[in-house]
Design a protein around this motif. Sequence first.
Motif, short mmCIF file in Angstrom:
data_model
loop_
_atom_site.label_atom_id
_atom_site.label_comp_id
_atom_site.label_asym_id
_atom_site.label_seq_id
_atom_site.Cartn_x
_atom_site.Cartn_y
_atom_site.Cartn_z
N ALA A 47 -3.77 -5.33 -16.28
CA ALA A 47 -5.11 -4.76 -16.34
C ALA A 47 -5.29 -3.88 -15.11
O ALA A 47 -4.73 -4.16 -14.05
N VAL A 48 -6.05 -2.80 -15.26
CA VAL A 48 -6.27 -1.88 -14.14
C VAL A 48 -7.76 -1.75 -13.88
O VAL A 48 -8.54 -1.50 -14.82
N THR A 49 -8.16 -1.95 -12.65
CA THR A 49 -9.55 -1.73 -12.26
C THR A 49 -9.60 -0.72 -11.11
O THR A 49 -8.66 -0.63 -10.32
N VAL A 50 -10.68 0.02 -11.04
CA VAL A 50 -10.93 0.92 -9.91
C VAL A 50 -12.27 0.52 -9.33
O VAL A 50 -13.31 0.63 -9.99
N GLY A 51 -12.26 0.01 -8.11
CA GLY A 51 -13.49 -0.46 -7.49
C GLY A 51 -13.90 0.38 -6.31
O GLY A 51 -13.25 1.38 -5.96
N GLY A 52 -14.99 -0.03 -5.67
CA GLY A 52 -15.46 0.68 -4.49
C GLY A 52 -16.08 2.03 -4.77
O GLY A 52 -16.21 2.85 -3.85
N HIS B 158 0.81 -1.21 0.00
CA HIS B 158 0.00 0.00 0.00
C HIS B 158 0.84 1.27 0.00
O HIS B 158 0.55 2.22 -0.72
N GLU B 159 1.89 1.32 0.80
CA GLU B 159 2.67 2.54 0.91
C GLU B 159 3.35 2.89 -0.41
O GLU B 159 3.38 4.05 -0.81
N GLU B 160 3.88 1.88 -1.10
CA GLU B 160 4.57 2.13 -2.37
C GLU B 160 3.60 2.48 -3.48
O GLU B 160 3.94 3.23 -4.40
N ASN B 161 2.37 1.96 -3.40
CA ASN B 161 1.40 2.14 -4.47
C ASN B 161 0.18 2.94 -4.00
O ASN B 161 -0.94 2.66 -4.42
N HIS C 106 -3.07 -8.12 -7.96
CA HIS C 106 -3.65 -9.45 -7.82
C HIS C 106 -3.50 -10.15 -9.16
O HIS C 106 -4.28 -9.91 -10.08
N GLY C 107 -2.46 -10.99 -9.27
CA GLY C 107 -2.24 -11.66 -10.54
C GLY C 107 -1.89 -10.66 -11.62
O GLY C 107 -0.95 -9.87 -11.50
N ASP C 108 -2.67 -10.67 -12.71
CA ASP C 108 -2.43 -9.76 -13.84
C ASP C 108 -3.20 -8.46 -13.71
O ASP C 108 -3.26 -7.68 -14.66
N THR C 109 -3.82 -8.22 -12.57
CA THR C 109 -4.67 -7.04 -12.39
C THR C 109 -4.19 -6.19 -11.23
O THR C 109 -3.79 -6.71 -10.17
N LEU C 110 -4.20 -4.89 -11.43
CA LEU C 110 -3.95 -3.93 -10.36
C LEU C 110 -5.31 -3.43 -9.91
O LEU C 110 -5.99 -2.71 -10.63
N GLU C 111 -5.72 -3.84 -8.71
CA GLU C 111 -7.04 -3.48 -8.19
C GLU C 111 -6.91 -2.20 -7.37
O GLU C 111 -6.29 -2.19 -6.31
N ALA C 112 -7.50 -1.13 -7.88
CA ALA C 112 -7.31 0.19 -7.29
C ALA C 112 -8.59 0.71 -6.67
O ALA C 112 -9.69 0.23 -6.93
N ALA C 113 -8.41 1.73 -5.83
CA ALA C 113 -9.52 2.50 -5.27
C ALA C 113 -9.16 3.97 -5.36
O ALA C 113 -7.99 4.34 -5.23
N LEU C 114 -10.16 4.81 -5.61
CA LEU C 114 -9.96 6.25 -5.72
C LEU C 114 -11.10 6.93 -4.98
O LEU C 114 -12.26 6.80 -5.37
N THR C 115 -10.76 7.65 -3.91
CA THR C 115 -11.76 8.30 -3.08
C THR C 115 -11.48 9.80 -3.06
O THR C 115 -10.34 10.21 -2.82
N VAL C 116 -12.51 10.59 -3.32
CA VAL C 116 -12.35 12.04 -3.44
C VAL C 116 -13.34 12.75 -2.54
O VAL C 116 -14.54 12.43 -2.55
N GLY D 208 -16.04 -9.87 -10.48
CA GLY D 208 -14.87 -9.13 -10.02
C GLY D 208 -13.59 -9.77 -10.52
O GLY D 208 -13.59 -10.88 -11.08
N PRO D 209 -12.44 -9.09 -10.34
CA PRO D 209 -11.16 -9.62 -10.82
C PRO D 209 -10.83 -10.96 -10.16
O PRO D 209 -11.11 -11.20 -9.00
N LYS D 210 -10.23 -11.85 -10.94
CA LYS D 210 -9.83 -13.16 -10.45
C LYS D 210 -8.30 -13.21 -10.30
O LYS D 210 -7.56 -12.58 -11.05
N THR D 211 -7.85 -13.98 -9.32
CA THR D 211 -6.42 -14.22 -9.14
C THR D 211 -6.06 -15.47 -9.92
O THR D 211 -6.28 -16.60 -9.46
N GLU D 212 -5.53 -15.29 -11.13
CA GLU D 212 -5.25 -16.42 -12.01
C GLU D 212 -4.08 -17.26 -11.54
O GLU D 212 -4.09 -18.48 -11.67
#
Length: 307
Positions: free
Chosen positions: A117-122, A51-54, A74-84, A189-193
């Motif tokens: 792959a990049v996802t933004v959830g939540g 978390h700290e690095e990313n 998570h595997g081939d996916t970067l699961e992100a969150a963006l809160t404003v 949702g994203p899967k951990t392949e």
Amino acid sequence: MTQHERFVVRRPNDVPLDGLVDLVRSYEEHATGVAACTREDILLETGHPDHEENGWCLTGPGDQVLAWAAFTPHGDTLEAALTVRPGRHGESAARTLLGLLLDRADELSARRGSPYAVTVGGVLSGDEVVPSVLREAGFSAGATASQYTIDLTAPPLPPVLPEGGSIRRAGPPDLEALHTVHLGSRGRGPKTEDPALFHTRLERLRQAAGGTALLLEVTGRPTGYILTQAFAGRQGRVLELAVAPAFRGLGIGYALLAAGLAELHARGTTRVRVVLDTGDLHDPEALGRVLTVRMARTVMCFHLVDG
């Protein structure tokens, strides 16, 4: 690094925990009318080793946290969150941190020699800023999930198992079976392949304080699992629930949820956050008929479209 002389980009660990709690609660209240975030929620999000690095925060006058972005591989996916934080600086704050997030994703993709792959959830239904900024950057709406806060002051009803069904704690010999169910479940949702990454995640949960993995079998065949964790302050989470496609419609999902909640209640938990993908349960509204649901809201996930 500064966005403007009044605004500063900082790492999450350089921001007081209460500042992150205040940011998320302001966001929740503006989007849904109800603020539910707790310190335990934030500790869960910031506790991941990457978390700290990313992760990044944008602060303004008085060190108020205006936005927070982070992702977890998570595997081939970067699961992100963006809160404003709602307000006139929302769009510029979202663009600033999304730019940092995507630059970091490009850096990691170049380092490994293939794109993530990049996802933004939540993203809460009712958010008027983040979805538009994500679409502007090339994201499209994907999976929708339901988020529930369940009161566990009283014990839940016992699980109703299908004929030949049994529930037990999952151990190391079950990891391959759990991964097969994970990949085959209808959750969008994203899967951990990568099996190794999935196994590492399950082992960390099993060894963590308050962590539990339960496996449901029908006549000895693995059909579904639930991952839960109890935290300090009598808080708990259902981290994941998955059902094999061939066994949908038999009440597997409800049985697992009941068993997971019973496990959390036995650990002293009185408040549980549950996020269920639209593919997890046939009739999510039935939860309100058998459980004390204090809050229900819709969250969205966005996927970066290639090209």
